[in-house]
Design an enzyme around this catalytic site. Structure first.
Site, PDB file in Angstrom:
ATOM      1  N   TYR A 182      28.301  13.054  68.821  1.00 28.49           N
ATOM      2  CA  TYR A 182      27.062  13.939  68.316  1.00 28.49           C
ATOM      3  C   TYR A 182      26.077  14.347  69.365  1.00 28.49           C
ATOM      4  CZ  TYR A 182      28.401  14.747  63.640  1.00 28.49           C
ATOM      5  OH  TYR A 182      28.529  14.787  62.276  1.00 28.49           O
ATOM      6  N   GLU A 186      24.877  16.642  72.708  1.00 22.55           N
ATOM      7  CA  GLU A 186      23.243  17.487  71.988  1.00 22.55           C
ATOM      8  C   GLU A 186      21.956  17.173  72.708  1.00 22.55           C
ATOM      9  OE1 GLU A 186      23.206  16.897  67.040  1.00 22.55           O
ATOM     10  OE2 GLU A 186      22.282  15.421  68.254  1.00 22.55           O
ATOM     11  N   HIS A 441      24.355  42.415  55.942  1.00 20.00           N
ATOM     12  CA  HIS A 441      25.124  42.635  57.036  1.00 20.00           C
ATOM     13  C   HIS A 441      23.548  43.313  57.957  1.00 20.00           C
ATOM     14  CE1 HIS A 441      27.223  45.196  60.148  1.00 20.00           C
ATOM     15  NE2 HIS A 441      26.121  46.677  59.443  1.00 20.00           N
ATOM     16  N   GLU A 446      28.304  36.665  57.905  1.00 25.72           N
ATOM     17  CA  GLU A 446      29.222  37.721  57.532  1.00 25.72           C
ATOM     18  C   GLU A 446      31.208  38.028  57.427  1.00 25.72           C
ATOM     19  OE1 GLU A 446      28.800  42.231  58.045  1.00 25.72           O
ATOM     20  OE2 GLU A 446      27.161  41.619  59.683  1.00 25.72           O
TER      21      GLU A 446
HETATM   22  P1  NDP Z   1      29.658   8.843  68.162  1.00 28.77           P
HETATM   23  O1  NDP Z   1      30.994   8.025  67.257  1.00 28.77           O
HETATM   24  O2  NDP Z   1      29.639  10.309  67.710  1.00 28.77           O
HETATM   25  O3  NDP Z   1      30.117   8.867  69.468  1.00 28.77           O
HETATM   26  C1  NDP Z   1      30.851   7.966  70.221  1.00 28.77           C
HETATM   27  C2  NDP Z   1      31.232   7.964  71.461  1.00 28.77           C
HETATM   28  O4  NDP Z   1      31.611   7.158  72.350  1.00 28.77           O
HETATM   29  C3  NDP Z   1      32.481   8.645  71.002  1.00 28.77           C
HETATM   30  O5  NDP Z   1      32.886   9.431  72.414  1.00 28.77           O
HETATM   31  C4  NDP Z   1      33.282   7.898  71.544  1.00 28.77           C
HETATM   32  O6  NDP Z   1      34.672   7.958  72.478  1.00 28.77           O
HETATM   33  C5  NDP Z   1      33.126   6.823  72.748  1.00 28.77           C
HETATM   34  N1  NDP Z   1      33.093   5.475  73.123  1.00 28.77           N
HETATM   35  C6  NDP Z   1      32.967   4.677  71.859  1.00 28.77           C
HETATM   36  N2  NDP Z   1      32.629   3.475  72.918  1.00 28.77           N
HETATM   37  C7  NDP Z   1      33.229   3.892  74.068  1.00 28.77           C
HETATM   38  C8  NDP Z   1      33.627   2.725  75.196  1.00 28.77           C
HETATM   39  N3  NDP Z   1      33.097   1.750  75.214  1.00 28.77           N
HETATM   40  N4  NDP Z   1      33.481   3.371  76.004  1.00 28.77           N
HETATM   41  C9  NDP Z   1      33.610   4.737  76.238  1.00 28.77           C
HETATM   42  N5  NDP Z   1      32.818   5.711  75.678  1.00 28.77           N
HETATM   43  C10 NDP Z   1      33.017   5.316  74.326  1.00 28.77           C
HETATM   44  O7  NDP Z   1      28.766   7.801  68.674  1.00 28.77           O
HETATM   45  P2  NDP Z   1      27.038   8.742  68.854  1.00 28.77           P
HETATM   46  O8  NDP Z   1      26.287   7.380  70.024  1.00 28.77           O
HETATM   47  O9  NDP Z   1      27.296  10.313  69.628  1.00 28.77           O
HETATM   48  O10 NDP Z   1      26.279   8.988  68.125  1.00 28.77           O
HETATM   49  C11 NDP Z   1      25.933   7.958  66.549  1.00 28.77           C
HETATM   50  C12 NDP Z   1      26.145   8.056  64.827  1.00 28.77           C
HETATM   51  O11 NDP Z   1      25.019   8.800  65.056  1.00 28.77           O
HETATM   52  C13 NDP Z   1      27.343   9.406  65.266  1.00 28.77           C
HETATM   53  O12 NDP Z   1      28.302   9.386  65.288  1.00 28.77           O
HETATM   54  C14 NDP Z   1      26.692  10.465  63.851  1.00 28.77           C
HETATM   55  O13 NDP Z   1      27.252   9.552  63.090  1.00 28.77           O
HETATM   56  C15 NDP Z   1      25.225  10.637  64.100  1.00 28.77           C
HETATM   57  N6  NDP Z   1      24.404  11.635  64.734  1.00 28.77           N
HETATM   58  C16 NDP Z   1      24.249  12.583  63.671  1.00 28.77           C
HETATM   59  C17 NDP Z   1      23.318  13.652  64.457  1.00 28.77           C
HETATM   60  C18 NDP Z   1      23.774  14.415  63.661  1.00 28.77           C
HETATM   61  O14 NDP Z   1      24.200  14.927  62.325  1.00 28.77           O
HETATM   62  N7  NDP Z   1      23.413  15.735  64.050  1.00 28.77           N
HETATM   63  C19 NDP Z   1      23.174  13.675  65.962  1.00 28.77           C
HETATM   64  C20 NDP Z   1      23.153  11.824  66.301  1.00 28.77           C
HETATM   65  C21 NDP Z   1      24.079  10.918  65.814  1.00 28.77           C
HETATM   66  P3  NDP Z   1      36.169   7.997  70.529  1.00 28.77           P
HETATM   67  O15 NDP Z   1      35.570   9.752  70.732  1.00 28.77           O
HETATM   68  O16 NDP Z   1      37.070   8.273  71.743  1.00 28.77           O
HETATM   69  O17 NDP Z   1      35.894   7.235  70.214  1.00 28.77           O
END
Ligand code: NDP
Length: 467
Positions: A182, A186, A441, A446
């Site tokens: 996320y 974003e 519409h 839609e």
């Molecule tokens: P996310 O869990 O969405 O994404 C974390 C990302 O970091 C993933 O792509 C993950 O990869 C990657 N990652 C994790 N560990 C490592 C590592 N050691 N090395 C490299 N890459 C890594 O977390 P965010 O930090 O983006 O956001 C936290 C939470 O906050 C979200 O899960 C969400 O629930 C909430 N949030 C909600 C929003 C909304 O409602 N619009 C907006 C912002 C945050 P992989 O996919 O491979 O695990």
């Protein structure tokens, strides 16, 4: 409510979305409630998350609005964006919201304690600045989370996280965002739309792992069309500062990439460190998140936990829902389990994602017979503007029961659509219900009620018919 053995009926640690809602509702039942906050009232969502993020997104969208206006007969000159002005205005609005949160707590009769509180054993809570110890019959932990500092990365301390990104003194010329979730997508949208040379660096095969693959692929393509670079299946092994002040990231393969800022968006960690959980033997999982039962109760009889500190679903409305269930269970005599079924969510990427229910891949694994309805098109607004950006709407349907299992949208206002789609999916709407709903519409939404022919029929995970 309690015998007057304790100073409070409820002590809430952490005044974020969940903690504030629980404190207010509990106080409104007549309970004596205190809520302690070591930082600013409002928590991640209000102070350094959803709200400031959405304000930055609005700011970042004007550039495209100006460009699009030309096709509609407008001309504009000397449009200029000033980051410090935006940040100052954003900070003022956040301060106003914090004031409202404080006022609402006071109005509800909850006492706000502006200092760090930790568990001191039994029913006691230690207030660290004043050195006082108070007691409560029940304790609710709602301390939220913080960005993962990614300590395994050499030079991680040179990077910023979303916390710092909200207060940068100047907009960087070039940024690398590590992560593909996320926050990464974003902020990539925000920075790129503000003219920053932006790269997403993601360890997996495709960004936004938990989302429908069609959304992920189309967002990836649209981001690249905007000039955002996306490098998958790679990570930095080391970051160092150059004499110029910029940062150099070195990939495991040995090649390097320089940027003015590196933003780490690799998930969030629960705020449980130093909280005194061990004094009560409160169980945590491997990540340090507090373990709770279906009613948000910890293994300690008088301690509950809600929100991001518990690592169920890290979403503001979920934390608020857990708070309301907690108050119903504990103060209103109505045991209520939080309901995590069909939670709609939005990713404020540009274009936006709105989604609820099962992805096609998840449905393929669980449901024998599926019908997929999909439409990819250029929204009407993009005709005169000449913008090539496409929109996607998709329904995942159980072909035996006709029930809509998942609805996925990529495009303008997808988040707004997800809110309403969420009601339909939650109610168990069928594809026939969608079909008999009259279209509005001309709208993009839609399309959701006018997709009459499936784009694919899937049996036991295999496509047996494709349009
Ligand atoms: P996310 O869990 O969405 O994404 C974390 C990302 O970091 C993933 O792509 C993950 O990869 C990657 N990652 C994790 N560990 C490592 C590592 N050691 N090395 C490299 N890459 C890594 O977390 P965010 O930090 O983006 O956001 C936290 C939470 O906050 C979200 O899960 C969400 O629930 C909430 N949030 C909600 C929003 C909304 O409602 N619009 C907006 C912002 C945050 P992989 O996919 O491979 O695990």
């Amino acid at each position: 409510m309690s015998q007057r053995r304790y100073d409070y009926d409820l002590f809430v640690i952490g005044a974020g979305s969940g903690g504030v809602r629980a404190a207010r509702l509990a106080a409104q039942t007549g309970a004596r409630v205190a809520v302690a906050e070591e930082s600013r009232v409002g928590g991640t969502c209000v102070i350094r998350g959803c709200i400031p993020k959405k304000l930055l997104i609005y700011a970042s969208q004007f550039g495209e609005h100006f460009e699009d206006s030309v096709g509609y007969g407008w001309s504009y000159e000397n449009a200029h964006f000033d980051w410090p002005t935006l940040i100052a205005h954003k900070d003022k609005e956040i301060a106003r919201l914090e004031g409202l949160y404080r006022a609402n707590l006071e109005k509800a009769g909850a006492e706000l304690i502006d200092e760090r509180a930790v568990l001191a054993g039994g029913h006691d809570i230690h207030l660290q600045r004043s050195g006082r110890t108070v007691s409560a019959e029940r304790i609710l932990i709602s301390t939220g989370g913080r960005p993962n500092p990614h300590k395994a990365l050499v030079g991680h301390e040179l990077c910023i996280t979303s916390d710092e990104a909200f207060g940068l003194e100047k907009l960087p010329e070039k940024v690398v965002i590590c992560g593909g979730g996320y926050i990464a997508v974003e902020f990539a949208g925000i920075f790129a739309s503000m003219g920053v040379d932006t790269t997403i660096l993601y360890r997996g095969k495709e960004i936004l792992q938990r989302f429908d693959m069609d959304l992920r692929r189309l967002l990836h393509a649209e981001y690249e069309n905007k000039g955002i670079k996306i490098r998958c299946q790679d990570v930095f092994g080391r970051i160092e500062r150059l004499d110029s002040g910029w940062l150099r990231g070195t990939f495991h393969g040995g090649d390097c990439y320089d940027a003015e800022q590196v933003l780490l968006a690799v998930g969030r960690l629960p705020n449980t460190e130093g909280l005194g959980l061990e004094k009560l033997g409160i169980e945590t999982d491997a990540r340090g998140s507090i373990c709770v039962d279906a009613y948000s109760k910890t293994n300690c009889e008088h301690v509950w936990a809600i929100g991001d500190v518990t690592d169920r679903m890290q979403l503001t409305p979920v934390a608020i829902h857990e708070a309301m269930c907690f108050v119903d269970t504990v103060f209103n005599g109505r045991p209520t389990k939080p309901d995590y079924g069909s939670v709609p969510t939005a990713v404020f990427s540009q274009p936006e994602i709105g989604t609820v229910g099962m992805t096609e891949d998840a449905a393929r694994r669980e449901i024998d017979h599926l019908a997929i309805y999909k439409s990819v098109f250029r929204p009407l607004k993009n005709t005169l503007s000449g913008r090539s950006e496409r929109m996607l709407v998709k329904l995942v349907v159980d072909a035996d029961t006709d029930r809509v299992l998942g609805a996925h949208v990529l495009g303008p206002d997808a988040g707004e659509m997800a809110q309403l789609l969420g009601i339909a999916v939650k109610m168990g709407a069928t594809k026939a219900d969608f079909d008999r709903t009259m279209a509005v519409h001309p709208t993009a939404a839609e399309e959701l009620v006018t997709m009459y022919e499936p784009s694919a029929i899937i049996r036991k995970g295999e496509v047996v018919e494709a349009a």
